[in-house]
Design an enzyme around this catalytic site. Structure first.
Site, PDB file in Angstrom:
ATOM      1  N   GLU A  49      -0.378   0.383  40.464  1.00 23.36           N
ATOM      2  CA  GLU A  49      -0.103   0.606  39.047  1.00 23.36           C
ATOM      3  C   GLU A  49      -1.033  -0.194  38.154  1.00 23.36           C
ATOM      4  O   GLU A  49      -1.511  -1.271  38.541  1.00 23.36           O
ATOM      5  CB  GLU A  49       1.346   0.268  38.710  1.00 23.36           C
ATOM      6  CG  GLU A  49       1.685  -1.189  38.853  1.00 23.36           C
ATOM      7  CD  GLU A  49       3.093  -1.500  38.386  1.00 23.36           C
ATOM      8  OE1 GLU A  49       3.311  -1.548  37.155  1.00 23.36           O
ATOM      9  OE2 GLU A  49       3.963  -1.670  39.248  1.00 23.36           O
ATOM     10  N   ARG A 100       3.518  -5.952  28.017  1.00 24.25           N
ATOM     11  CA  ARG A 100       2.755  -4.872  28.642  1.00 24.25           C
ATOM     12  C   ARG A 100       3.181  -3.492  28.173  1.00 24.25           C
ATOM     13  O   ARG A 100       2.483  -2.509  28.400  1.00 24.25           O
ATOM     14  CB  ARG A 100       2.880  -4.952  30.169  1.00 24.25           C
ATOM     15  CG  ARG A 100       2.155  -6.142  30.755  1.00 24.25           C
ATOM     16  CD  ARG A 100       2.412  -6.282  32.249  1.00 24.25           C
ATOM     17  NE  ARG A 100       1.897  -5.149  32.990  1.00 24.25           N
ATOM     18  CZ  ARG A 100       2.400  -4.734  34.147  1.00 24.25           C
ATOM     19  NH1 ARG A 100       3.442  -5.335  34.684  1.00 24.25           N
ATOM     20  NH2 ARG A 100       1.865  -3.717  34.774  1.00 24.25           N
ATOM     21  N   ARG A 106       2.050   3.279  31.842  1.00 24.24           N
ATOM     22  CA  ARG A 106       1.335   2.914  33.064  1.00 24.24           C
ATOM     23  C   ARG A 106       0.567   4.120  33.608  1.00 24.24           C
ATOM     24  O   ARG A 106       0.941   5.269  33.403  1.00 24.24           O
ATOM     25  CB  ARG A 106       2.295   2.462  34.178  1.00 24.24           C
ATOM     26  CG  ARG A 106       3.193   1.304  33.845  1.00 24.24           C
ATOM     27  CD  ARG A 106       2.454  -0.032  33.861  1.00 24.24           C
ATOM     28  NE  ARG A 106       3.374  -1.140  33.700  1.00 24.24           N
ATOM     29  CZ  ARG A 106       3.844  -1.588  32.546  1.00 24.24           C
ATOM     30  NH1 ARG A 106       3.471  -1.007  31.424  1.00 24.24           N
ATOM     31  NH2 ARG A 106       4.678  -2.605  32.497  1.00 24.24           N
ATOM     32  N   HIS A 155       8.069   3.829  31.166  1.00 22.44           N
ATOM     33  CA  HIS A 155       8.317   2.824  32.207  1.00 22.44           C
ATOM     34  C   HIS A 155       8.990   3.406  33.441  1.00 22.44           C
ATOM     35  O   HIS A 155      10.058   2.960  33.876  1.00 22.44           O
ATOM     36  CB  HIS A 155       9.110   1.633  31.663  1.00 22.44           C
ATOM     37  CG  HIS A 155       8.895   0.390  32.464  1.00 22.44           C
ATOM     38  ND1 HIS A 155       9.815  -0.075  33.372  1.00 22.44           N
ATOM     39  CD2 HIS A 155       7.856  -0.466  32.512  1.00 22.44           C
ATOM     40  CE1 HIS A 155       9.366  -1.182  33.940  1.00 22.44           C
ATOM     41  NE2 HIS A 155       8.162  -1.434  33.435  1.00 22.44           N
TER      42      HIS A 155
END
Length: 124
Positions: free
Chosen positions: A85, A96, A100, A115
């Site tokens: 990831e 963050r 992703r 997420h």
């Protein structure tokens, strides 16, 4: 004779139109049934993350490149270590964020902006 010529011409035009079609390419077999997104349609930050992945880094976040466990089971099942990831920066986020990129050992690329609640296969 004239009818045969006209029909051949129509078939030729249809073949050309089909070949020039701008429909989205089908998803890779390994992500069959999964939603897809073209790389060009990803947010600019996701495209930058892909550029860094392709270049081998350097990555801005310490966790970038970490093994992704696929505990949610939303991606095709593989042995641990198959997926990795990478963070996609989120403007205004103090951490963050939720976005992703997840890559598979054989070049698969997935994007999530929630997420890991959902994924889209990235068409590159």
């Amino acid at each position: 004779m004239v009818l045969r010529f006209v029909l051949r011409g129509l078939v030729g035009v249809l073949v050309l139109l089909t070949a020039c079609s701008t429909t989205q390419a089908p998803a890779p077999e390994r992500s069959a049934g999964m939603a897809t997104v073209r790389e060009s349609e990803l947010p600019a930050e996701a495209r930058e993350t892909l550029r860094l992945i392709d270049a081998g880094g350097p990555f801005p976040y310490e966790r970038d490149g970490a093994v992704f466990g696929n505990f949610e089971g939303l991606l095709p099942r593989h042995e641990r270590g198959y997926y990795h990831e990478y963070t996609v920066g989120t403007p205004g986020s103090r951490d963050r964020g939720a976005r992703r990129i997840v890559t598979g050992r054989h070049g698969e690329t997935y994007y999530t902006d929630d997420h890991y609640d959902s994924f889209r296969a990235v068409l590159r």
